[in-house]
Structures are given as structure tokens and as C-alpha cells.
Design an enzyme around this catalytic site. Structure first.
Site, PDB file in Angstrom:
ATOM      1  N   GLU A  21     -10.982 -10.562  24.410  1.00 39.15           N
ATOM      2  CA  GLU A  21     -10.038  -9.833  23.557  1.00 39.15           C
ATOM      3  C   GLU A  21     -10.456  -8.375  23.412  1.00 39.15           C
ATOM      4  O   GLU A  21      -9.614  -7.483  23.350  1.00 39.15           O
ATOM      5  CB  GLU A  21      -9.968 -10.464  22.167  1.00 39.15           C
ATOM      6  N   TYR A  53       7.981   8.024   6.318  1.00 42.25           N
ATOM      7  CA  TYR A  53       7.750   6.879   7.204  1.00 42.25           C
ATOM      8  C   TYR A  53       7.127   7.289   8.534  1.00 42.25           C
ATOM      9  O   TYR A  53       6.470   6.486   9.183  1.00 42.25           O
ATOM     10  CB  TYR A  53       9.010   6.041   7.405  1.00 42.25           C
ATOM     11  N   ILE A  71      -7.650  -9.606  12.258  1.00 42.05           N
ATOM     12  CA  ILE A  71      -6.486  -8.797  11.881  1.00 42.05           C
ATOM     13  C   ILE A  71      -6.314  -8.772  10.357  1.00 42.05           C
ATOM     14  O   ILE A  71      -5.629  -7.896   9.837  1.00 42.05           O
ATOM     15  CB  ILE A  71      -5.198  -9.224  12.617  1.00 42.05           C
ATOM     16  N   GLU A  72      -6.972  -9.688   9.666  1.00 43.20           N
ATOM     17  CA  GLU A  72      -6.998  -9.619   8.212  1.00 43.20           C
ATOM     18  C   GLU A  72      -7.688  -8.319   7.766  1.00 43.20           C
ATOM     19  O   GLU A  72      -7.231  -7.636   6.854  1.00 43.20           O
ATOM     20  CB  GLU A  72      -7.752 -10.823   7.616  1.00 43.20           C
ATOM     21  N   LYS A 100      -0.434 -10.960  16.455  1.00 42.56           N
ATOM     22  CA  LYS A 100      -1.062 -10.808  17.771  1.00 42.56           C
ATOM     23  C   LYS A 100      -0.207 -11.594  18.760  1.00 42.56           C
ATOM     24  O   LYS A 100       0.018 -12.793  18.591  1.00 42.56           O
ATOM     25  CB  LYS A 100      -2.482 -11.355  17.759  1.00 42.56           C
TER      26      LYS A 100
END
Length: 119
Positions: A21, A53, A71-72, A100
Site C-alpha cells: 500500500e 470550499y 485513514i482514521e 479507499k
């Protein structure tokens, strides 16, 4: 009250616990929702009285370039960057969802895995 939402931002990153990864990388889809008072900019029509934005997008893009195992962790960093940048707007709620795409799960076909954090 109101919400500013960025949906389906697709970026490439090198996040994960496995060596492949970190070498190969993957695409991620990010959604951000921010709840805050939008009464003032809805009347004044001034960008300076709301969250831009475009700047949100660049915060997300910058954080995606910093590798994380989870990813947390990436989600938490994005939330904190947004809150720190826009303290003056008294953000009531932020939700970040990161998915993901095609995660490496022992040869099984899974479209995506997602993590959603609220603050």
C-alpha cells in the site's frame, strides 16, 4: 444554520499498514460536511464571511500527501486542520468520510472500504 459539503473528491495516496500500500498507493474518495451558521454570508454575498470550499479542497489535498497507516488518522488530521483554519466561523459539526478504493484484502474483490469521523 447551514452546511458546506464537498462530495466525491478523488485523490491518490499512499496510506495503509501493508508495504504494498505504501509503494503502490491507491485512489481515495473523500467527502467533507461542515455545519455552521451561514446566515451572514447568505445575506452579504461576501466570501470573507464563509468558508471557501476551494481552500477546503487544498487542505484535503495537502493532508492526502502525508502518509498515514490508518485513514482514521488521516480523517482526524483533516478535521483538525479545518477547525484550526476556520476558528472564527464557530463550526458546529464536521464530518469526514474517506473511502479507499480496491483495498488489498487477500485477493477478495471489494470496491471500497470507508471510515467516517464526526466532530
Amino acid at each position: 444554520m447551514g452546511k458546506i459539503t464537498l462530495n466525491n473528491i478523488r485523490l491518490f495516496g499512499y496510506h495503509g499498514c501493508f508495504l504494498e500500500e505504501k509503494k503502490i498507493g491507491s485512489y481515495y474518495t473523500i467527502n467533507v460536511e461542515i455545519e455552521l451558521n451561514l446566515d451572514k454570508p447568505s445575506i452579504s454575498d461576501k466570501l470573507s464571511e464563509t468558508i471557501d470550499y476551494v481552500e477546503l479542497y487544498y487542505i484535503i489535498k495537502k493532508e492526502m500527501k502525508i502518509n498515514s497507516k490508518l485513514i482514521e488518522h488521516l480523517s482526524r488530521r483533516i478535521i483538525h486542520k479545518i477547525k484550526n483554519k476556520y476558528k472564527k466561523f464557530l463550526i458546529k459539526h464536521i464530518k469526514v468520510k474517506i473511502c479507499k478504493e480496491n483495498p488489498p484484502i487477500q485477493g477478495n474483490k471489494i470496491d471500497r472500504i470507508c471510515v467516517t469521523l464526526y466532530e
